[in-house]
Write an enzyme that holds these catalytic residues in place. Structure first.
Site, PDB file in Angstrom:
ATOM      1  N   HIS A 125      46.369  12.383  -5.712  1.00 61.87           N
ATOM      2  CA  HIS A 125      45.081  11.690  -5.895  1.00 61.87           C
ATOM      3  C   HIS A 125      45.240  10.172  -6.003  1.00 61.87           C
ATOM      4  O   HIS A 125      44.234   9.453  -5.972  1.00 61.87           O
ATOM      5  CB  HIS A 125      44.358  12.202  -7.141  1.00 61.87           C
ATOM      6  N   ASP A 161      47.577  22.207  -2.282  1.00 63.57           N
ATOM      7  CA  ASP A 161      46.940  22.106  -3.600  1.00 63.57           C
ATOM      8  C   ASP A 161      45.446  22.418  -3.420  1.00 63.57           C
ATOM      9  O   ASP A 161      44.872  22.104  -2.384  1.00 63.57           O
ATOM     10  CB  ASP A 161      47.136  20.680  -4.143  1.00 63.57           C
ATOM     11  N   HIS A 163      42.964  21.067  -4.688  1.00 64.00           N
ATOM     12  CA  HIS A 163      42.158  19.845  -4.608  1.00 64.00           C
ATOM     13  C   HIS A 163      42.560  19.042  -3.368  1.00 64.00           C
ATOM     14  O   HIS A 163      43.732  19.055  -2.973  1.00 64.00           O
ATOM     15  CB  HIS A 163      42.370  18.986  -5.860  1.00 64.00           C
ATOM     16  N   ASP A 244      47.394  25.467  -7.697  1.00 63.50           N
ATOM     17  CA  ASP A 244      46.134  25.719  -8.396  1.00 63.50           C
ATOM     18  C   ASP A 244      45.107  26.458  -7.541  1.00 63.50           C
ATOM     19  O   ASP A 244      43.977  26.698  -7.992  1.00 63.50           O
ATOM     20  CB  ASP A 244      45.549  24.415  -8.970  1.00 63.50           C
TER      21      ASP A 244
HETATM   22 ZN   LIG Z   1      45.112  20.281  -7.769  1.00 63.85          ZN
END
Ligand SMILES: [Zn+2]
Length: 306
Positions: A125, A161, A163, A244
């Protein structure tokens, strides 16, 4: 074939605060899963610090200064609603990015063909100029930029991931030397990663709706992610390995299991064998169920080292 495991004790000491899901126990769980005969052939290496020059290939100098200045002497420094630093966080972030750069050097020098970086904080991120979403420096992006600086022309980053790796996409948005291919749940934090975000043709986003199954994940990988990586003919395959999307994860709602991480890893290793002399570097991103992390990293790293 020789495989490497990079980690550092600072990555176990970094804390984002009591009760924070991105906890030291996560890395402890990963290292416990690797403490098994099956992984005895992994050569354990203490991760070096990334240099300022390495960080500045992916980040604005102002961000490097900001993170260094924000590091607290005691207690916690809050960078945004969910990103915080403890006294060990700067060292951990430097070692995390340094691990990926050292892995790039080892693989390009031919001393190994696979590496896993068991590090935290995660990185995907962190944008060129902002630390966010539990991430300080974008370790995989710093490593990919290092690989380009060492002379590679095509580096693929696959991010499974749950996200979207908005930071990695931001850093390589107009860099045709890096393919960034991500599957992720949408809508979900950080809100980017729509299929129409394509950079200069080097960004591939394959969003999945909440409650998607393992079958849907494999289908979107077979239809979109893997063909894109294959067409790119990467000289190095890198993986932003967050776990995740596992059905046990408390922060998201996909339904992957450990066999899916085994499967996607084998597929990526096959592509690396064809185009990249077998070179694959994977680095830990998210994953917030300790049970899921243990079984998923065992499956992933087992497939990674063959
Ligand atoms: Zn994540």
């Amino acid at each position: 074939m020789h495989s490497l495991l990079y980690t550092h004790s600072a990555c176990l000491r970094h804390s984002a605060g009591p009760g924070h899901p991105e906890s030291p126990a996560r890395l402890q769980a990963v290292l416990e899963a690797l403490d098994h005969d099956r992984f005895a052939m992994l050569e354990r290496i203490e991760a070096p610090r990334a240099t300022r020059a390495q960080l500045e290939r992916a980040h604005d100098p102002a961000l490097v200064d900001f993170v260094a200045a924000a590091a607290p002497v005691e207690g916690y420094a809050q960078l945004d609603a969910d990103t915080a630093m403890s006294p060990d966080s700067l060292e951990a972030a430097l070692r995390a990015a340094g691990a990926v750069c050292a892995a790039v050097d080892a693989l390009l020098d031919g001393s190994a063909s696979r590496a896993f970086c068991a590090v935290r904080p995660p990185g995907h991120h962190a944008t060129r100029d902002m630390a966010m979403g539990f991430c300080l420096f974008n370790s995989v992006a710093v490593g990919a930029a290092h690989a380009l600086a060492r002379g590679l022309e095509r580096v693929a980053i696959v991010d499974f991931d749950v996200h979207h790796g908005n930071g990695t996409q931001d850093i390589f948005w107009d860099n045709a030397g890096v393919l960034y291919a991500s599957t992720h749940q949408a809508p979900l934090y950080p809100g980017t990663g729509a299929a129409n975000e394509i950079g200069v043709g080097n960004i591939v986003n394959a969003p999945l709706p909440a409650a998607s199954s393992s079958f849907a994940f494999r289908e979107i990988c077979r239809d979109i992610i893997l063909p894109a990586v294959e067409r790119f003919r990467p000289q190095l395959v890198m993986i932003s390995a967050g776990f995740d999307a596992h059905y046990l994860d408390p922060l998201a709602n996909l339904n992957l299991g450990a066999p899916d991480y085994d499967w996607i890893t084998r597929e990526l290793v096959d592509i690396a064998r064809k185009h990249a002399q077998g070179r694959v570097i994977s680095s830990l991103e998210g994953g917030y169920s300790l049970t899921a992390l243990r079984e998923s990293t065992a499956a992933h790293i087992g497939a990674l080292i063959g």
